[in-house]
Design a protein around this motif. Sequence first.
Motif, PDB file in Angstrom:
ATOM      1  N   GLU A  73     114.853  55.559  85.841  1.00  0.00           N
ATOM      2  CA  GLU A  73     114.524  55.756  84.423  1.00  0.00           C
ATOM      3  C   GLU A  73     115.804  55.901  83.613  1.00  0.00           C
ATOM      4  O   GLU A  73     116.730  56.591  84.019  1.00  0.00           O
ATOM      5  CB  GLU A  73     113.684  57.032  84.231  1.00  0.00           C
TER       6      GLU A  73
ATOM      7  N   LEU B 190     112.126  61.284  91.435  1.00  0.00           N
ATOM      8  CA  LEU B 190     111.149  60.455  90.732  1.00  0.00           C
ATOM      9  C   LEU B 190     110.121  59.867  91.700  1.00  0.00           C
ATOM     10  O   LEU B 190     109.300  59.037  91.317  1.00  0.00           O
ATOM     11  CB  LEU B 190     111.869  59.343  89.956  1.00  0.00           C
TER      12      LEU B 190
ATOM     13  N   THR C  67     115.873  57.632  91.887  1.00  0.00           N
ATOM     14  CA  THR C  67     115.542  58.186  93.198  1.00  0.00           C
ATOM     15  C   THR C  67     115.412  57.033  94.182  1.00  0.00           C
ATOM     16  O   THR C  67     114.711  56.054  93.904  1.00  0.00           O
ATOM     17  CB  THR C  67     114.219  58.968  93.142  1.00  0.00           C
TER      18      THR C  67
ATOM     19  N   GLY D  75     109.366  60.975  85.059  1.00  0.00           N
ATOM     20  CA  GLY D  75     110.519  61.841  84.811  1.00  0.00           C
ATOM     21  C   GLY D  75     110.253  62.649  83.558  1.00  0.00           C
ATOM     22  O   GLY D  75     109.139  62.711  83.060  1.00  0.00           O
TER      23      GLY D  75
ATOM     24  N   SER E 174     118.334  61.598  95.044  1.00  0.00           N
ATOM     25  CA  SER E 174     118.344  61.224  93.629  1.00  0.00           C
ATOM     26  C   SER E 174     119.735  61.411  93.030  1.00  0.00           C
ATOM     27  O   SER E 174     120.496  62.292  93.432  1.00  0.00           O
ATOM     28  CB  SER E 174     117.328  62.066  92.849  1.00  0.00           C
TER      29      SER E 174
END
Lengths: 395, 395
Positions: B112, B384, B52, B394, B10
Amino acid sequence: MAEQKVHRASTTAPVNIAVIKYWGKRDPSLNLPTNSSLSVTLSQSDLRTHTTASCSALFPADSLLLNAAPQDVSGARTQACFRELRTLRKQLEDSDSSLPKLATLPLKIVSENNFPTAAGLASSAAGFAALVRAIADLYALPASPTELSRIARQGSGSACRSLFGGYVGWATGTEPSGSDSTAYEVAPASHWPSMRALILVVSAEKKGVSSTAGMQTTVATSSLFRARVESVPSRMQQMEAAIRARDFGAFARLTMRDSNSFHATCLDTDPPIFYLNDVSRAAIAAVNGINSAAGAEIAAYTFDAGPNAVIYYLAEHAAAVAGTFKGILGHVQGWEGQRGRAVEDAGAEGATVDSRARKVLEEGVNRVILTGVGEGPISVDEHLVDESGEAVGGR
Amino acid sequence: MAEQKVHRASTTAPVNIAVIKYWGKRDPSLNLPTNSSLSVTLSQSDLRTHTTASCSALFPADSLLLNAAPQDVSGARTQACFRELRTLRKQLEDSDSSLPKLATLPLKIVSENNFPTAAGLASSAAGFAALVRAIADLYALPASPTELSRIARQGSGSACRSLFGGYVGWATGTEPSGSDSTAYEVAPASHWPSMRALILVVSAEKKGVSSTAGMQTTVATSSLFRARVESVPSRMQQMEAAIRARDFGAFARLTMRDSNSFHATCLDTDPPIFYLNDVSRAAIAAVNGINSAAGAEIAAYTFDAGPNAVIYYLAEHAAAVAGTFKGILGHVQGWEGQRGRAVEDAGAEGATVDSRARKVLEEGVNRVILTGVGEGPISVDEHLVDESGEAVGGR
């Protein structure tokens, strides 16, 4: 006493709206432009300046009254016009001693516009064209419109184009004296009489940057300005060819591109100059919508140094162009005249304009002016100065 | 069963806002630009994409989830990034047989943003930078940010600049393959950490012309575009020098001129492209008012392909710049964060902005974002995608 006599001559002169714009001076004091330009002279039935030039030993000094308000005549631009015209009169008087000695008499100029000053229309072109033409008539000068355009140019650059009717070019010229920077007729109004113009008068937020100041800041600071100047000669050629061939599609494309190029160089000025506002943008969107629906360029927008849109179209497309705007702007002033009554509200056709642009136009346009191509200055018998030298109200 | 394992990595990646703009591709499929550009990377505390990258034999196919919404991964741009990164992983695996075979496993990417999509901020730069960095980490590639910038550029041109923090250039390059069209660090954030940015988020009327479509129309139709491209190399040199010398006045003048030059070529496009609206113009007027009152350029506006204003200033001028805007826009969201509390409402100093511009800003700005220069992508442990391969929410 002959010297107590008041000598008078009156003329009307038209507004012109450029389709290839004048922006930038190579010589600011002589109003010599960086590029040639081309305009359509608009009908004096709708927009004109009416000017009486008079001279008399009765007058204490040179004076100018515009719409009943005294104007300063000591500025270099007005003085240049007076000086040039008096020099030509003096030459006449020197060659023919029977002529009255007018060149040395004080001038009283009285001028009226038939359109509201608040409309934000550049009136200096019609104003200086009328002033020069009226004094030339007062002095009985044998000067051609081309010669007078050289003088009017020194009053206000674009005034030189208002000495002619129809489709008018203004050559940038190459002489440092400006002797070859004059206006010329590309075609008379009768060559393409069906040209119409719809002016959308936009609620002025406040006075923007004046064109006189703005254009020289552009010349000094815009890194894109040179490219614009270099693109004008071929655009002039194409525009003259489009007018000769009465090719409205080409006329429209060149008109819109040149307006956009001019405003692009304003935006590239430091600090940036914005003449177009959200109402102007909505007018552009509306014209694009009308042209898309028609599948051809039947309308062409152009903008001078302000937010007002001038939209050119041919009489045969009055319903699709002016009618579409009447469908949106039927509530504002300006549709009452003869040409307005001839325009049918296109009603549902107004749907070619997206709803957001309609709303912005509804809220932001104050009035419209419907006009078309027209003639150059016309001598008239109605004088704005009476026989005793007093200014009198016009119509 | 090792092949049932879910491999994960990530990262977060920043937004960048150019001060020398990217506009025009010389090769549309490779996103090779017509001119070099330069940006400031913004702090991820305020604006960032969290991504991620995971891969597993459990996954049926490559997939991408952005803000919980499935995205199409079949597009050429996403495919180019996947292909380039898999090729590099394959080379690693071929050279070291002890490595797990990840290159052929389906990818699941979950992403996100910590800022509202409705803010109209170009998120594709942060998005593709995060995607490329996360997959590179997942694959344990030894690639440098420069090498990764070459890949991210193929996803979204300006994404290449989000691989670095601080002050970042993107060289146009000369190779047809694009191998030398990569991002580079002009200076790290720590070189000039007091750089701040105030973003005025303007009520979007509707989606304008996309930058991808718009820039190629400009290349094809603007007669001024070539002059802009030719003016960029010297502006790049001057901008890099200004950043090295921490000369905010020069930085500001170059930033504003380049933004104006970019929007001028948009207006010169056929049909014209307008990203600036009356609210944008009011923001420009406000910045000009602030600079005039200060007697120096202490604020610099810049606009991307939309009406939002990004205003750069130094922390030492927070009161005079952000404080003046807070005096006008204190009622909108965005002053709540740490930087917002640090900005005092300049109150009466807001009088440096004329009343009309104040009114247009009050009515047209939805929210503000206060941020500053920041770091490049950062590896994070918060994933995530969970260990079983499911996407998880998230924060």
